[in-house]
Design a protein around this motif. Structure first.
Motif, short mmCIF file in Angstrom:
data_model
loop_
_atom_site.label_atom_id
_atom_site.label_comp_id
_atom_site.label_asym_id
_atom_site.label_seq_id
_atom_site.Cartn_x
_atom_site.Cartn_y
_atom_site.Cartn_z
N LEU A 177 -65.27 -40.81 60.43
CA LEU A 177 -64.51 -42.01 60.06
C LEU A 177 -63.71 -41.71 58.79
O LEU A 177 -64.09 -40.84 58.00
N THR A 197 -60.97 -49.71 56.76
CA THR A 197 -61.94 -50.70 57.25
C THR A 197 -62.41 -50.31 58.65
O THR A 197 -61.85 -49.40 59.28
N ALA A 198 -63.41 -51.05 59.13
CA ALA A 198 -63.93 -50.80 60.48
C ALA A 198 -62.81 -50.94 61.52
O ALA A 198 -62.61 -50.04 62.35
N ASN A 245 -60.32 -48.07 61.38
CA ASN A 245 -60.87 -46.85 61.97
C ASN A 245 -60.88 -46.93 63.49
O ASN A 245 -60.58 -45.95 64.17
N VAL A 255 -71.08 -55.55 63.92
CA VAL A 255 -70.49 -54.96 62.71
C VAL A 255 -69.42 -55.92 62.23
O VAL A 255 -68.57 -56.35 63.02
N THR A 268 -65.17 -48.46 55.16
CA THR A 268 -66.38 -48.00 55.86
C THR A 268 -67.29 -47.16 54.96
O THR A 268 -68.47 -47.01 55.26
N SER A 269 -66.75 -46.64 53.83
CA SER A 269 -67.61 -45.89 52.90
C SER A 269 -68.73 -46.78 52.36
O SER A 269 -69.77 -46.27 51.92
N LEU A 327 -70.24 -49.23 54.14
CA LEU A 327 -71.13 -49.70 55.20
C LEU A 327 -72.38 -48.83 55.26
O LEU A 327 -72.39 -47.70 54.79
N GLU A 380 -74.29 -48.92 60.51
CA GLU A 380 -73.03 -49.66 60.75
C GLU A 380 -71.88 -48.70 61.02
O GLU A 380 -71.07 -48.90 61.91
N ARG A 381 -71.85 -47.62 60.25
CA ARG A 381 -70.78 -46.63 60.46
C ARG A 381 -70.92 -45.98 61.83
O ARG A 381 -69.93 -45.72 62.52
N VAL A 395 -69.42 -48.32 64.27
CA VAL A 395 -67.95 -48.28 64.20
C VAL A 395 -67.44 -47.07 65.00
O VAL A 395 -66.46 -47.16 65.75
#
Ligand SMILES: Nc1ncnc2c1ncn2[C@@H]1O[C@H](COP(=O)(O)OP(=O)(O)OP(=O)(O)O)[C@@H](O)[C@H]1O
Ligand SMILES: [Mg+2]
Length: 220
Positions: free
Chosen positions: A92, A97-98, A101, A129, A136-137, A139, A143-144, A147
């Motif tokens: 990612l 953001t999610a 990505n 999510v 995302t760093s 999360l 959660e990542r 994603v």
């Protein structure tokens, strides 16, 4: 009807032979689980099937198209049209953001961003999510991972190649993820090739193949 056919696949790193004449046929819509000890070559195999690693012996066809001799842009088109990926280490972009990505493959492939955004919101919601402005760093690892799964699905692939997609999830979140993948597979009829270890997930697969000694063995 096969969506992926690979014959006599060989891959070595320096002097070490990792894959040594491996064959695989993946049928449309099936859930094929790949298992095997750490370091045996599972990620290597997925990278080859996904056309990310071209330095192998043997032949590979995706949707009846041989990958042999295709140009980089022809390979990119094949990936865009047929394949989705969930990488073992997610890949990612941490500052995004999610949602950003998840729609990134669509941005690169020049697809319809409005549709991709709508699908991204839907899949992220199903995977619980939050689709907000958080990079995302920030999360959690689980959660990542979700994603990364959503991103693999966003272009509606014919084959989803997923490398340990629930490795960071607790048992309940893993079940939620595979329930969703089952639902989507029924709706969209994509094949799922997933590296998995947990018995709960293995029991859901149509076939289990163990990678050992550079080739695949059917597990009964
Ligand atoms: N780019 C590379 N250069 C050198 N060696 C590599 C490279 N990629 C993989 N290998 C080696 O190939 C072998 C198989 O690696 P691979 O990552 O495919 O294993 P794996 O089955 O996915 O393991 P794990 O379950 O730990 O994820 C390992 O010994 C690894 O060190
Ligand atoms: Mg691996």
């Amino acid at each position: 009807m096969s969506i992926i056919e690979a014959r006599n696949i060989q891959r070595s790193f320096d002097e070490i032979k990792v894959l040594s004449g491996l064959d695989i046929d993946v049928k449309k819509g099936e859930f094929l689980a790949i298992t095997g000890r750490s370091g045996v070559g599972k990620s290597t195999l997925l990278a080859i099937l996904g056309t990310h690693d071209l330095d192998h012996g043997g032949s590979l066809s995706i949707a009846d198209t041989s990958t042999d001799g295709l140009s980089p842009s022809e390979l990119a088109a094949l990936r865009r049209d047929y394949l989705g990926f969930v990488f073992q280490d997610f890949h990612l972009l941490p500052a995004l953001t999610a949602i950003e990505n998840v729609i990134l493959p669509t941005v690169f492939s020049g697809g319809n961003l409005e549709i991709a955004r709508a699908q991204a919101f839907e899949v992220l919601d199903k995977l619980s999510v939050r689709a907000d402005e958080t990079p995302t760093s920030l999360l959690s690892r689980g959660e990542r991972q979700r994603v990364a799964v959503a991103r693999g699905l966003v272009n509606r692939p014919s084959v989803l190649l997923a490398d340990e997609p629930s490795a960071s999830l607790d048992e309940e979140s893993e079940k939620t993820l595979f329930d969703l993948l089952d639902d989507l597979r029924r709706q969209q009829n994509f094949a799922l090739i997933a590296v998995v270890h947990s018995t709960g997930v293995l029991s859901r697969a149509d076939r289990i193949l163990e990678l050992k000694g550079g080739v695949l063995h059917e597990v009964l």
